[in-house]
Design an enzyme around this catalytic site. Structure first.
Site, PDB file in Angstrom:
ATOM      1  N   ILE A  24       1.005  -1.112   0.124  1.00  0.00           N
ATOM      2  CA  ILE A  24      -0.131   0.171   0.086  1.00  0.00           C
ATOM      3  C   ILE A  24       1.034   1.069   0.097  1.00  0.00           C
ATOM      4  O   ILE A  24       2.293   1.461   0.706  1.00  0.00           O
ATOM      5  CB  ILE A  24      -0.486   0.131   1.187  1.00  0.00           C
ATOM      6  CG1 ILE A  24       0.197   0.238   2.384  1.00  0.00           C
ATOM      7  CG2 ILE A  24      -2.118  -0.849   1.079  1.00  0.00           C
ATOM      8  CD1 ILE A  24      -0.858   0.216   3.209  1.00  0.00           C
ATOM      9  N   CYS A  25       0.075   2.757  -0.141  1.00  0.00           N
ATOM     10  CA  CYS A  25       0.504   3.648  -0.370  1.00  0.00           C
ATOM     11  C   CYS A  25       1.487   4.133   1.400  1.00  0.00           C
ATOM     12  O   CYS A  25       0.575   3.736   2.286  1.00  0.00           O
ATOM     13  CB  CYS A  25       0.303   4.596  -0.522  1.00  0.00           C
ATOM     14  SG  CYS A  25      -0.294   4.398  -2.462  1.00  0.00           S
ATOM     15  N   PRO A  26       2.612   4.550   1.214  1.00  0.00           N
ATOM     16  CA  PRO A  26       3.306   5.568   0.367  1.00  0.00           C
ATOM     17  C   PRO A  26       4.820   4.238   0.353  1.00  0.00           C
ATOM     18  O   PRO A  26       5.323   4.099  -0.796  1.00  0.00           O
ATOM     19  CB  PRO A  26       3.856   6.412   1.796  1.00  0.00           C
ATOM     20  CG  PRO A  26       3.848   6.300   2.203  1.00  0.00           C
ATOM     21  CD  PRO A  26       2.560   5.044   3.091  1.00  0.00           C
ATOM     22  N   THR A  28       4.758   1.713  -1.778  1.00  0.00           N
ATOM     23  CA  THR A  28       4.269   1.520  -3.261  1.00  0.00           C
ATOM     24  C   THR A  28       5.747   2.507  -3.748  1.00  0.00           C
ATOM     25  O   THR A  28       5.922   2.377  -4.973  1.00  0.00           O
ATOM     26  CB  THR A  28       2.936   1.903  -3.797  1.00  0.00           C
ATOM     27  OG1 THR A  28       2.301   2.767  -3.523  1.00  0.00           O
ATOM     28  CG2 THR A  28       2.338   0.543  -3.400  1.00  0.00           C
TER      29      THR A  28
END
Lengths: 90, 269
Positions: A24-26, A28
């Site tokens: 998932i972000c951040p 990624t």
């Protein structure tokens, strides 16, 4: 790669491919950026994600940091590819 | 180097920064910084350097934790009273970041050991609280061409700058010789607001990290003065003094000097 995306692959010559499904972000972007640091300016990185917000967040951050987002495609029911050309002096 | 999964998560907010990235984080992880003084300035500075993943952090202090230190020296706890400051500091850093190799020196710096202490380090941080130490560190860094991050605190006022040998002024360009003993009161006599070293020490860590990364503009040639009472930062331009006895055109200080201690009771700040 596990072959899952073979039929969706285009003929582009990617310098590197990064499968970060499940991330998932951040993170990624963090992992994509680390992968980009391993290739040369002008070379292309293919990133595969399954976290939908990443298809907006990763390209935005890539553009902000001087890289070129070539395309963003949905490649199957769950996954997306983000194609990025590394910026900087060639 | 390849980052571990834990390192990718730990340093994610650094890696995201264009000025740092994975490459910058690798620089931090392979850098060696020496912190002289494990007290008020050393605590915040060392904490941030450790959290940032400085690969090797040397800490020099001969002193022992006293209850009166805890008002500002935030990496020591009540249970650490009576322990060596460097031992307490090492525990604090290792609790935050196991990537950091902490090397402790329970030494009082002097002209006989300072060169040996600093020789293996890339950046030196002066977090001491007394003039003999400041001049000794400044002179040694000049002779050995080491970047020096200087900080000092007094009551509500702090000063911080960076000395880069051959690229800017040194401490003696600013004050060529120490004030006479007794003229300037020590922290113990004068008192100090506990938060003050937090601000100055954090700025020192910031500058040490920038020097390591080679990014931004350091305080080289600028003395930043912080007034905690009026909450003001002011900046003084520092120029290299041609007549500096150490780094000027005709230097007369050619070797290290052990100045007399100004106060028998002084402790590292």
């Amino acid at each position: 790669m596990d072959g899952l995306f073979k039929e969706n692959d285009r003929t582009d010559n990617y310098a590197k491919e990064l499968n970060i499904k499940g991330e998932i972000c951040p993170f990624t972007f963090v992992r994509s950026k680390l992968a980009l640091e391993k290739i040369k300016p002008g070379e292309i990185l293919r990133i595969i994600v399954d976290y939908e917000p990443a298809i907006r967040n990763v390209p935005r951050s890539m553009t902000d940091q001087g890289h070129k987002v070539l395309s963003i495609n949905k490649i199957n029911d769950t996954d997306y590819e983000i194609i990025v050309e590394k910026g900087g002096k060639k | 180097m390849e980052f571990t999964e834990e390192q990718i998560k730990r340093y994610a907010r650094h890696i995201i920064l264009p000025e740092v990235g994975g490459e910058g984080q690798e620089k931090l992880l392979s850098s060696k910084i020496l912190l002289i003084g494990a007290g008020g300035l050393g605590a915040p500075c060392g904490y941030y350097l450790g959290a940032a993943g400085i690969g090797t952090l040397g800490i020099v202090d001969f002193d022992i934790v006293d209850l009166s230190n805890l008002q500002r020296q935030i990496w020591h706890g009540t249970k650490d009273v009576g322990r060596y400051k460097v031992d307490s500091a090492k525990d604090s850093i290792e609790r935050i970041n196991p990537d950091v190799k902490v090397i402790t020196y329970k030494d009082k710096i002097d002209s006989a050991n300072i060169k040996e202490l600093i020789k293996d380090y890339d950046v030196i941080v002066d977090a001491t609280d007394n003039f003999p130490a400041r001049y000794l560190i400044n002179d040694a860094c000049h002779f050995m061409n080491k970047p020096l991050v200087y900080g000092s605190i007094f009551r509500f006022e702090g000063q911080v700058t960076v000395f880069l040998p051959d690229k800017g002024p040194c401490y003696r360009c600013l004050f060529s010789t120490p004030p006479p003993p007794g003229l300037v009161p020590s922290c113990q006599e004068a008192g100090v607001l506990g938060v003050l070293p937090g601000v100055i020490g954090a700025i020192q860590a910031n500058e040490a990290i920038k020097i390591t990364l080679g990014v931004g503009n350091t305080l080289n040639g600028r003395l930043l003065i912080y007034d905690a009472l009026d909450m003001k930062f002011t900046e003084m331009k520092l120029r290299k003094d041609k007549c500096c006895p150490l780094c000027g055109e005709n230097p007369n200080i050619l070797d290290l000097i052990d100045y007399e201690e100004f106060c028998e009771l002084y402790h590292h700040e």
